[in-house]
Design a protein around this motif. Structure first.
Motif, short mmCIF file in Angstrom:
data_model
loop_
_atom_site.label_atom_id
_atom_site.label_comp_id
_atom_site.label_asym_id
_atom_site.label_seq_id
_atom_site.Cartn_x
_atom_site.Cartn_y
_atom_site.Cartn_z
N ALA A 13 0.88 -1.16 0.23
CA ALA A 13 -0.06 0.02 0.21
C ALA A 13 0.82 1.26 -0.05
CB ALA A 13 -0.88 -0.13 1.27
N GLY A 14 1.88 1.23 0.70
CA GLY A 14 2.75 2.28 0.60
C GLY A 14 3.45 2.60 -0.57
N SER A 15 3.81 1.60 -1.43
CA SER A 15 4.30 1.67 -2.71
C SER A 15 3.56 2.05 -3.77
CB SER A 15 4.99 0.29 -3.14
OG SER A 15 4.08 -0.76 -3.29
N ILE A 16 2.17 1.89 -3.59
CA ILE A 16 1.27 2.31 -4.83
C ILE A 16 1.10 3.67 -5.07
CG2 ILE A 16 -1.44 2.26 -5.36
CD1 ILE A 16 0.08 -0.41 -5.57
N PRO A 17 1.14 4.61 -4.11
CA PRO A 17 1.20 6.01 -4.35
C PRO A 17 2.52 6.35 -5.40
CG PRO A 17 0.78 5.75 -2.11
CD PRO A 17 1.09 4.45 -2.59
N MET A 18 3.79 5.84 -5.05
CA MET A 18 4.75 5.92 -5.89
C MET A 18 4.70 5.41 -7.15
SD MET A 18 7.04 7.23 -3.67
CE MET A 18 7.80 6.95 -1.96
N LEU A 19 4.07 4.49 -7.42
CA LEU A 19 3.60 4.04 -8.81
C LEU A 19 2.69 4.85 -9.24
CD1 LEU A 19 3.29 0.00 -8.17
CD2 LEU A 19 5.30 1.23 -9.12
N LEU A 20 1.68 5.19 -8.80
CA LEU A 20 0.57 6.07 -9.27
C LEU A 20 1.30 7.60 -9.62
CD1 LEU A 20 -2.50 5.51 -6.79
CD2 LEU A 20 -2.20 4.76 -9.15
N ALA A 21 2.22 7.92 -8.79
CA ALA A 21 2.89 9.27 -9.10
C ALA A 21 3.69 8.93 -10.53
CB ALA A 21 3.98 9.78 -7.98
N SER A 22 4.31 7.88 -10.71
CA SER A 22 4.96 7.86 -11.99
C SER A 22 4.00 7.80 -13.16
CB SER A 22 5.87 6.77 -11.86
OG SER A 22 4.87 5.60 -11.86
N LYS A 23 2.71 7.74 -12.91
CA LYS A 23 1.86 7.57 -13.99
C LYS A 23 1.08 8.88 -14.01
CE LYS A 23 1.10 2.49 -14.20
NZ LYS A 23 1.03 2.50 -15.44
N SER A 24 1.58 9.78 -13.33
CA SER A 24 0.87 11.30 -13.59
C SER A 24 -0.46 11.26 -13.01
CB SER A 24 1.18 11.93 -14.90
OG SER A 24 2.50 12.01 -15.26
N VAL A 25 -0.94 10.31 -11.93
CA VAL A 25 -2.49 10.33 -11.43
C VAL A 25 -2.42 11.66 -10.55
CG1 VAL A 25 -3.58 9.44 -9.58
CG2 VAL A 25 -2.70 8.06 -11.38
N ASP A 26 -3.64 12.17 -10.59
CA ASP A 26 -3.58 13.61 -9.78
C ASP A 26 -3.82 13.44 -8.53
OD1 ASP A 26 -6.37 13.24 -9.26
OD2 ASP A 26 -7.07 13.59 -10.97
N TYR A 27 -3.66 14.64 -7.66
CA TYR A 27 -3.47 14.44 -6.06
C TYR A 27 -4.93 14.09 -5.50
CZ TYR A 27 1.24 16.15 -6.17
OH TYR A 27 2.64 16.25 -6.40
N LEU A 80 8.85 15.21 -5.25
CA LEU A 80 10.26 14.83 -5.42
C LEU A 80 10.06 13.81 -6.90
CD1 LEU A 80 11.95 14.36 -2.23
CD2 LEU A 80 12.10 16.08 -3.88
N ILE A 81 9.20 13.00 -6.90
CA ILE A 81 9.01 11.95 -8.02
C ILE A 81 8.59 13.02 -9.27
CG2 ILE A 81 7.60 10.17 -8.93
CD1 ILE A 81 7.46 8.86 -6.36
N GLU A 82 7.94 13.91 -9.08
CA GLU A 82 7.64 14.69 -10.20
C GLU A 82 8.71 15.49 -10.82
OE1 GLU A 82 4.50 17.64 -9.75
OE2 GLU A 82 2.96 16.35 -9.37
N CYS A 83 9.49 15.70 -9.83
CA CYS A 83 10.81 16.65 -10.15
C CYS A 83 11.93 15.50 -10.96
CB CYS A 83 11.60 17.17 -8.95
SG CYS A 83 10.58 18.51 -8.30
N GLY A 84 11.84 14.37 -10.88
CA GLY A 84 12.61 13.31 -11.64
C GLY A 84 13.41 12.43 -10.80
N ILE A 85 12.94 12.45 -9.58
CA ILE A 85 13.52 11.43 -8.52
C ILE A 85 13.12 10.05 -8.73
CG2 ILE A 85 14.37 10.87 -6.37
CD1 ILE A 85 15.63 13.33 -7.14
#
Length: 486
Positions: A28-42, A272-277
């Motif tokens: 569950a903690g990793s899913i937001p990271m995966l969603l962020a990499s797919k540009s899911v909105d906040y 930070l993921i949005e910034c390219g990390i």
């Protein structure tokens, strides 16, 4: 090392059950990271954040798990077996459905949230059952090992589901560390579907073995009847009596509102993921932080063991509010550290790690201070119920601001269509394609994250003005006024 030898099988079983409990939490903690990499909105990230709530509100159904059971199955196995089967079954089904849910330009966040909410609800229920079973599974001299099994096992499970999964799921990480230069691939060693399939099988096999081979201590009939018929109702009545105490009510308000100033912290990793990390890089930062997280409660306990632990709590809030601005500044300047090849220098990650380390000091100072005060004021006759209630409220006080902050980031963000032949001024998600087709570019002029960071700082300062004196005064209240009437 012979002191725990007679309980070795029980200790290993408990440890493994807690590891299993940590797996869905880590995923569950990793899913937001995966969603962020797919540009899911906040707003969708906020929706998914509800999956973390069950562990914070498990007190609502804990009395039922403790008091209602089928005698022929066993007090703890009545709940442990079905919840673990449900977790295994949902993981098994998800392993075949994830391509449809996560695939495509817009993941199905609603169905993902429902599935993971059920997973974490079952994991929280399993936690209640295992916690109770540990008290009878271990001998009296080794019952203290239950908390060790809990912390070590759950941490290990979370680490596997979060850090290990994100690392092995990353093509860049696997190509760099596990593959030779001529065998690079565009995917990692594992994917989410395969990872969930593996743990689904582990859950189902483990649960079947526990159901068949692990026996519970027999309970006498009078104890069973007393617990089942009176325990549940009396516990809920007791909780209501506790919450109605004037001092407890005032303290509950403090716990529910104290973290309002830190709501924007839940957005930092996603920005930070949005910034390219890379998401796996952020996850790997948890490794050096783990020893610090183990040591900090021990160190801080020396300062919170006195009569006024909430003084440390208030000081930590002041310092933690500074990090609200520091995180915002760090996110803002992150793109300037990016190298030509798209990577970031090592000194950047060293700075991130140092900042997170100091942030952990403030976070754990608040946590340990609250735990110390909870232990100090809890009625010794009903200590377990009293402490659990206060801890539940404290957890909720951290959950709702984070969800709220994620929900309103997009609403506070202003994006304009710049250039091109389009007449659009504002560039919403729906208008982006129109703007770009007309030769324009959607440019963010006001980022909602920075707006929220400033708002959180202001609200945090206002909270200190509003509640500092009343928080200090609670430490002077006569211990008898915290006692529950019987």
């Amino acid at each position: 090392m012979h002191w725990w030898y007679e309980d070795r099988s029980s200790v290993l079983l408990l440890l493994f059950l807690y590891v299993l409990q940590g797996i869905p939490l880590g995923l569950a903690g990793s899913i937001p990271m995966l969603l962020a990499s797919k540009s899911v909105d906040y707003k969708q990230q906020a929706l998914f954040s509800f999956v973390f709530w069950p562990f914070s509100i498990k007190l609502l159904w804990a009395p039922i798990v403790d008091g209602a059971y089928i005698q022929s199955i066993g007090r703890r196995k009545t709940w442990l077996v079905p919840t673990q089967y449900v977790i295994g079954t949902i993981m098994f089904i998800l392993s075949y459905k994830l391509d449809a849910i996560m695939g495509g330009p817009e993941p199905d966040v609603w169905n993902l949230t429902v599935c993971f909410f059920i997973l974490n609800f079952c994991a929280a229920t399993q936690d209640i059952a295992v916690d109770g079973w540990a008290l009878t599974m271990l001998s009296k001299k080794n019952v203290g090992l239950a908390s060790t099994c809990n912390s070590v096992g759950q941490t290990a499970g979370y680490f596997l589901g979060y850090v290990v999964f994100l690392a092995l799921e990353s093509a860049d990480f696997c190509n760099k560390y596990f593959r030779s230069a001529d065998s690079h691939k565009e995917e990692g060693l594992v994917n989410l579907s395969g990872f969930m399939y593996f743990w689904a099988i582990v859950f189902i096999i483990t649960t079947t073995l526990v159901m068949i081979f692990k026996k519970e201590d027999a309970q006498n009939t009078s104890e069973i009847n007393d617990t089942a018929s009176k325990g549940v109702v009396s516990t809920y009545k007791l909780l209501f009596k506790i919450i109605c105490l004037p001092n407890v009510l005032q303290y509950v308000v403090i716990l529910l509102t104290a973290k309002i100033g830190f709501a924007s912290e839940s957005i930092v990793a996603l920005k930070l993921i949005e910034c390219g990390i890379h998401k796996e890089t952020l996850a790997l930062l948890a490794i050096p932080l783990t020893p610090l997280q183990i040591a900090l409660p021990v160190i801080i306990a020396k300062y919170t063991s006195g009569p006024r632990p909430l003084d440390i709590f208030l000081k930590a809030i002041r310092y933690r509010l500074i990090f609200t601005l520091l995180f915002a500044a760090f996110v803002h300047y992150t793109p300037s550290f990016k190298l030509e090849d798209g990577t970031f220098p090592y000194y950047y990650f060293a700075a991130v790690l140092i900042m997170y380390c100091f942030h952990q000091v403030t976070l754990y100072s608040m946590f340990v201070a609250v735990m110390a005060f909870n232990a100090k004021i809890s009625d010794p006759h009903i200590g377990g119920t009293y402490m659990t209630l206060l801890n539940t409220v404290a957890n909720l006080g951290g959950n709702w601001p984070s969800t709220l902050a994620l929900w309103y980031v997009d609403a506070l963000t202003t994006t304009n269509c710049v250039g091109g032949t389009s007449n659009l001024v504002y560039c919403s998600k729906e208008d982006k394609a129109v703007c770009e087709t007309a030769g324009g570019l959607c440019v963010t002029t006001v980022d909602g994250y920075y707006v929220e960071a400033v708002l959180c700082l202001i609200l945090g300062i206002l909270w200190l003005i509003w509640k500092s004196d009343s928080t200090r005064k609670l430490q002077n209240v006569d211990p008898e006024r915290w006692r529950c009437p019987r």
